[in-house]
Motif scaffolding. Structure first.
Motif, PDB file in Angstrom:
ATOM      1  N   ASP A  18       0.854  -1.186   0.000  1.00  0.00           N
ATOM      2  CA  ASP A  18       0.000   0.000   0.000  1.00  0.00           C
ATOM      3  C   ASP A  18       0.889   1.235   0.000  1.00  0.00           C
ATOM      4  O   ASP A  18       1.996   1.210   0.522  1.00  0.00           O
ATOM      5  CB  ASP A  18      -0.880   0.020   1.256  1.00  0.00           C
ATOM      6  N   ILE A  77      -7.472  13.971  10.406  1.00  0.00           N
ATOM      7  CA  ILE A  77      -6.035  13.696  10.337  1.00  0.00           C
ATOM      8  C   ILE A  77      -5.821  12.274  10.853  1.00  0.00           C
ATOM      9  O   ILE A  77      -6.145  11.977  12.007  1.00  0.00           O
ATOM     10  CB  ILE A  77      -5.239  14.681  11.230  1.00  0.00           C
ATOM     11  N   THR A 107      -3.497   8.902  11.785  1.00  0.00           N
ATOM     12  CA  THR A 107      -2.180   8.359  12.090  1.00  0.00           C
ATOM     13  C   THR A 107      -2.213   6.914  11.628  1.00  0.00           C
ATOM     14  O   THR A 107      -3.061   6.143  12.071  1.00  0.00           O
ATOM     15  CB  THR A 107      -1.901   8.445  13.599  1.00  0.00           C
ATOM     16  N   GLN A 114      -0.180   3.192  10.608  1.00  0.00           N
ATOM     17  CA  GLN A 114       1.009   2.374  10.838  1.00  0.00           C
ATOM     18  C   GLN A 114       1.110   1.382   9.681  1.00  0.00           C
ATOM     19  O   GLN A 114       0.114   0.802   9.264  1.00  0.00           O
ATOM     20  CB  GLN A 114       0.850   1.635  12.158  1.00  0.00           C
ATOM     21  N   SER A 143       2.947  -2.050   7.949  1.00  0.00           N
ATOM     22  CA  SER A 143       3.768  -3.245   8.148  1.00  0.00           C
ATOM     23  C   SER A 143       4.442  -3.654   6.838  1.00  0.00           C
ATOM     24  O   SER A 143       5.021  -4.736   6.742  1.00  0.00           O
ATOM     25  CB  SER A 143       2.892  -4.388   8.670  1.00  0.00           C
ATOM     26  N   ASP A 162     -12.317   6.848  13.644  1.00  0.00           N
ATOM     27  CA  ASP A 162     -12.521   7.074  12.212  1.00  0.00           C
ATOM     28  C   ASP A 162     -13.391   8.310  12.027  1.00  0.00           C
ATOM     29  O   ASP A 162     -13.769   8.976  12.994  1.00  0.00           O
ATOM     30  CB  ASP A 162     -13.219   5.851  11.584  1.00  0.00           C
ATOM     31  N   VAL A 163     -13.751   8.555  10.761  1.00  0.00           N
ATOM     32  CA  VAL A 163     -14.694   9.627  10.467  1.00  0.00           C
ATOM     33  C   VAL A 163     -16.102   9.053  10.649  1.00  0.00           C
ATOM     34  O   VAL A 163     -16.343   7.884  10.356  1.00  0.00           O
ATOM     35  CB  VAL A 163     -14.453  10.127   9.029  1.00  0.00           C
ATOM     36  N   ASN A 202      -8.544  -0.666   0.607  1.00  0.00           N
ATOM     37  CA  ASN A 202      -7.452   0.237   0.235  1.00  0.00           C
ATOM     38  C   ASN A 202      -7.274   0.272  -1.285  1.00  0.00           C
ATOM     39  O   ASN A 202      -7.674  -0.651  -1.986  1.00  0.00           O
ATOM     40  CB  ASN A 202      -6.127  -0.266   0.818  1.00  0.00           C
ATOM     41  N   SER A 257     -10.676   9.360   0.860  1.00  0.00           N
ATOM     42  CA  SER A 257      -9.321   8.904   1.200  1.00  0.00           C
ATOM     43  C   SER A 257      -8.259   9.924   0.781  1.00  0.00           C
ATOM     44  O   SER A 257      -7.171   9.952   1.331  1.00  0.00           O
ATOM     45  CB  SER A 257      -9.022   7.573   0.505  1.00  0.00           C
ATOM     46  N   SER A 296      -4.310  -5.704   3.718  1.00  0.00           N
ATOM     47  CA  SER A 296      -3.799  -4.355   3.911  1.00  0.00           C
ATOM     48  C   SER A 296      -2.545  -4.388   4.768  1.00  0.00           C
ATOM     49  O   SER A 296      -2.461  -5.148   5.726  1.00  0.00           O
ATOM     50  CB  SER A 296      -4.864  -3.496   4.594  1.00  0.00           C
ATOM     51  N   THR A 297      -1.578  -3.574   4.400  1.00  0.00           N
ATOM     52  CA  THR A 297      -0.383  -3.436   5.230  1.00  0.00           C
ATOM     53  C   THR A 297      -0.511  -2.218   6.142  1.00  0.00           C
ATOM     54  O   THR A 297       0.426  -1.857   6.836  1.00  0.00           O
ATOM     55  CB  THR A 297       0.884  -3.274   4.365  1.00  0.00           C
ATOM     56  N   LEU A 298      -1.688  -1.577   6.113  1.00  0.00           N
ATOM     57  CA  LEU A 298      -1.863  -0.354   6.896  1.00  0.00           C
ATOM     58  C   LEU A 298      -2.897  -0.543   7.994  1.00  0.00           C
ATOM     59  O   LEU A 298      -3.937  -1.154   7.776  1.00  0.00           O
ATOM     60  CB  LEU A 298      -2.339   0.795   6.001  1.00  0.00           C
ATOM     61  N   THR A 299      -2.615  -0.016   9.187  1.00  0.00           N
ATOM     62  CA  THR A 299      -3.647   0.049  10.216  1.00  0.00           C
ATOM     63  C   THR A 299      -3.775   1.502  10.670  1.00  0.00           C
ATOM     64  O   THR A 299      -2.781   2.227  10.765  1.00  0.00           O
ATOM     65  CB  THR A 299      -3.306  -0.803  11.459  1.00  0.00           C
ATOM     66  N   THR A 300      -5.015   1.891  10.908  1.00  0.00           N
ATOM     67  CA  THR A 300      -5.252   3.243  11.383  1.00  0.00           C
ATOM     68  C   THR A 300      -5.101   3.250  12.892  1.00  0.00           C
ATOM     69  O   THR A 300      -5.821   2.558  13.599  1.00  0.00           O
ATOM     70  CB  THR A 300      -6.664   3.706  10.978  1.00  0.00           C
ATOM     71  N   VAL A 301      -4.154   4.019  13.381  1.00  0.00           N
ATOM     72  CA  VAL A 301      -3.915   4.100  14.819  1.00  0.00           C
ATOM     73  C   VAL A 301      -4.969   5.007  15.451  1.00  0.00           C
ATOM     74  O   VAL A 301      -5.568   4.685  16.460  1.00  0.00           O
ATOM     75  CB  VAL A 301      -2.503   4.644  15.114  1.00  0.00           C
ATOM     76  N   LYS A 302      -5.177   6.162  14.840  1.00  0.00           N
ATOM     77  CA  LYS A 302      -6.225   7.068  15.322  1.00  0.00           C
ATOM     78  C   LYS A 302      -6.566   8.091  14.246  1.00  0.00           C
ATOM     79  O   LYS A 302      -5.785   8.323  13.313  1.00  0.00           O
ATOM     80  CB  LYS A 302      -5.790   7.770  16.612  1.00  0.00           C
ATOM     81  N   VAL A 303      -7.743   8.680  14.406  1.00  0.00           N
ATOM     82  CA  VAL A 303      -8.180   9.746  13.507  1.00  0.00           C
ATOM     83  C   VAL A 303      -8.593  10.924  14.375  1.00  0.00           C
ATOM     84  O   VAL A 303      -9.387  10.770  15.303  1.00  0.00           O
ATOM     85  CB  VAL A 303      -9.363   9.281  12.624  1.00  0.00           C
ATOM     86  N   GLU A 304      -8.024  12.078  14.073  1.00  0.00           N
ATOM     87  CA  GLU A 304      -8.306  13.250  14.907  1.00  0.00           C
ATOM     88  C   GLU A 304      -8.798  14.411  14.045  1.00  0.00           C
ATOM     89  O   GLU A 304      -8.478  14.487  12.863  1.00  0.00           O
ATOM     90  CB  GLU A 304      -7.024  13.703  15.620  1.00  0.00           C
TER      91      GLU A 304
END
Ligand SMILES: Cc1cc2nc3c(=O)[nH]c(=O)nc-3n(C[C@H](O)[C@H](O)[C@H](O)COP(=O)(O)OP(=O)(O)OC[C@H]3O[C@@H](n4cnc5c(N)ncnc54)[C@H](O)[C@@H]3O)c2cc1C
Ligand SMILES: Nc1ncnc2c1ncn2[C@@H]1O[C@H](COP(=O)(O)O)[C@@H](O)[C@H]1O
Lengths: 309, 249
Positions: A109, A133, A135, A137, A139, B25-26, B93, B122, B213-221
């Motif tokens: 990705d 916004i 954040t 991560q 892998s 998330d949103v 994704n 996105s 997916s190689t992506l993880t959402t840690v947080k959305v602010e």
């Protein structure tokens, strides 16, 4: 862990956005290499080697790379990228064009438009037109990333002394060719590099009226931008568009004249240090983000402002 | 000539996204959804190519939960001939979408695939380029003009410095920019007709694609709010503030 930054250039000079991307790379790790792919781009390679903190410059000099055709560049970057932990390019129209191909070729990705590095695998990026916004991560074995210049202070253009290595890898996919280019010519600063920007919207009425903004800009040494409505109406060319789907800017001073402040426009300028809005509608949403709002007819206020400076 | 158009269901562009209180998330509950504006432009371009006699068939594809059939119907009402929905829980994704589209390309063998340059949710700006790489096709991204003739497409692209024109051998991928065209409104009879046009539903498994997916959402602010500013009464006052308070001129 080495990081590859793909330089953006026109075969003659290094695009300043590359310095911001190098800075993002330095926030990830210390061994930063820069790839310069182009034709007769030795001068650019020298400039890249002089950037502080760059340890190696790779040069791929071939007609196949002259116009940065995504089909060719992506094959080169993907081949080299396998040996790196991260591959970075600027989130300019050039970077946005070839980088997702690189990611797909590497089966990972892509993380677009990062504005902050949290750690070597965690990055911050705006989405939903900057109204959220995230954040994220990653892998992925190779992290493929585009960098929004406004998020990072530029690396020093001088002080480095990197080794320059010539590559002989030529990839020509032979499915696309460059036909021509119409580049805007202007003596004013480039939008994304300017300290001051004066932007006009639909309220300017027509293209000729932009002259009053150009005079103001020249007084301030500013670049001139526009809303999409002004571009759509044919007042000014597309390269002046600021916004979610145009250029993202964050100058010291942004003056918006005759711009209402739609979500999509704000996405491109709301990180400016100081925002001035000139609009005759006191309820225009642009006033919600403006540090200094002036409710006035721009045809009176803009010339007066130019005169008083 | 056959054209494949990828359309995505996204938040309506007039709606300002809000972040959920738990920062996961949103929040899209009860939010108005619509076809991604760039995808609408892609459909319009396909329809114009058909009207010019360049294209003979337009297939609209969307990937997502059942609700995205609405956006396929929108494309059908604008003039696409048939639709394909690939059923997934949420929109995956860009890379997974590109893999699914690649599987559709292998089945349908279109001469041209039109996508939006960017989803307005996105803000990725990736899928078309990824599909092009997976298929080994050339790409004309951020297109403001497309001319198809004799097995090739000339695409004018909006780039940072102005405009660039490239020539692509077909089959090719084109992603649309805002000035490519102005989409028409679907007429009521066409909206009615669209309901009877064929719409096939497939699963990723049927297409042999595994979504990952190689992506993880840690947080959305939410973004940092700007401090509210002031209104100045005159140009004079503005100049004074810029010089002495903000010190930017
Ligand atoms: C997918 C998508 C992407 C988009 N991307 C972008 C983008 O990147 N950038 C962008 O800018 N837009 C973008 N837009 C368009 C955006 O939604 C707005 O339509 C656009 O920003 C409006 O431009 P404007 O403020 O110039 O025009 P308007 O909204 O028409 O506002 C004009 C303003 O001028 C004021 N005015 C008029 N006359 C005068 C006068 N004499 N003196 C003072 N004030 C005056 C009016 O009060 C009004 O507030 C996008 C839209 C879509 C759907
Ligand atoms: N879930 C989806 N279904 C159909 N098309 C999609 C989907 N996601 C992305 N696309 C296409 O890819 C374009 C660019 O999306 P993105 O890479 O997410 O910015 C969109 O304008 C669509 O044409």
């Amino acid at each position: 862990m080495s990081i590859l930054v793909v330089a953006e250039h026109n075969n003659n000079s290094l695009n300043p956005a590359t310095l911001n991307t190098v800075a993002a790379a330095q926030a990830i790790g210390s061994d930063v290499h820069v790839l310069v792919a182009g034709l007769n781009c030795g001068g650019v390679a020298e400039a890249a080697a002089a950037v502080a903190g760059v340890s190696k410059v790779l040069v791929a000099d071939s007609a196949a790379y002259e116009h940065q055709l995504a089909e060719n560049i992506s094959l080169l970057v993907a081949e080299l990228g396998k040996g790196y932990s991260h591959v970075l390019a600027s989130a300019t129209t050039t970077g946005k064009n070839f980088m997702p191909r690189v990611a797909a070729l590497l089966d990972v990705d892509q993380i677009s438009d990062i504005i902050k590095v949290e750690s070597e695998d965690t990055f911050v990026r705006p989405f939903y037109a900057g109204n959220a916004i995230a954040t994220v991560q990653s892998s992925a074995a190779v992290k493929v990333i585009t960098v929004r210049a406004t998020g990072f202070d530029a690396a020093e253009a001088t002080g480095g002394n990197a080794a320059v290595e010539q590559l002989s890898i030529v990839h020509d996919a032979e499915v696309s060719s460059f036909v021509g280019e119409e580049l805007a010519k202007s003596d004013r600063p480039e939008l994304t590099a300017a300290d001051i920007i004066v932007s006009g919207g639909r309220g300017m009425g027509n293209g000729e009226n932009f002259e009053i903004l150009y005079s103001l800009a020249d007084k301030l040494g500013a670049a001139v931008g526009a809303s999409r409505a002004a571009v759509d109406a044919g007042f000014v060319p597309n390269d002046m568009q600021v916004g979610q789907t145009g250029k993202v800017v964050a100058p010291q001073l942004y003056i918006a004249a005759g711009i209402s402040g739609a979500i999509q426009h704000l996405a491109g300028m709301k990180d400016s240090k100081v925002i001035v809005a000139i609009n005759k509608d006191e309820d225009a949403p642009i006033f919600q983000v403006a540090d200094y709002g002036l409710v006035a007819d721009l045809f009176d206020a803009v010339p007066e402002l130019a005169e008083k400076l | 000539m056959k054209i494949l158009v990828a359309v995505k269901r996204v938040i309506d562009y007039n709606v300002k996204a809000r972040v959920k209180a738990d920062n996961s998330d949103v929040d899209l509950t009860n939010v108005k959804m619509a076809i991604n504006p760039f995808c609408e432009i892609a459909v319009e371009e396909a329809v114009r190519l058909k009207e010019k006699g360049v294209a003979s068939e337009i297939v609209a594809v969307s990937i997502g939960p059942k609700a995205c059939q609405e956006q396929i119907r929108t494309a059908l009402a604008l003039g696409a001939d048939r639709g394909i929905q690939i059923e997934t829980e949420a929109s995956p994704n860009s890379l997974s979408v590109a893999k699914l589209l690649k599987a559709v390309v292998d089945e349908e063998k279109p001469d041209l695939v039109l996508l939006g340059k960017q989803s307005i949710d996105s803000d990725n700006n990736q899928t078309g380029q990824m599909l092009a790489a997976l298929a080994g096709y050339p790409q004309g991204t951020f297109a403001s003009e497309v001319n198809v003739e004799d097995g090739s497409a000339k695409v004018t692209r909006e780039i940072d410095g102005g405009l660039q024109t490239v020539e692509l051998k077909l089959p090719a991928i084109v992603t649309t920019d805002l000035r490519l065209n102005e989409p028409r409104y679907a007429s009521l009879p066409n909206i009615m007709k669209a309901k009877r046009k064929p719409l096939a539903v497939k699963t990723p498994a049927e297409l042999g694609v595994e979504i990952s997916s190689t992506l993880t959402t840690v947080k959305v602010e939410p973004p940092a709010e700007r401090q509210g500013g002031i209104k100045v009464g005159s140009v004079e006052e503005l100049v004074e503030k810029l010089k002495n308070e903000a010190k930017v001129i």
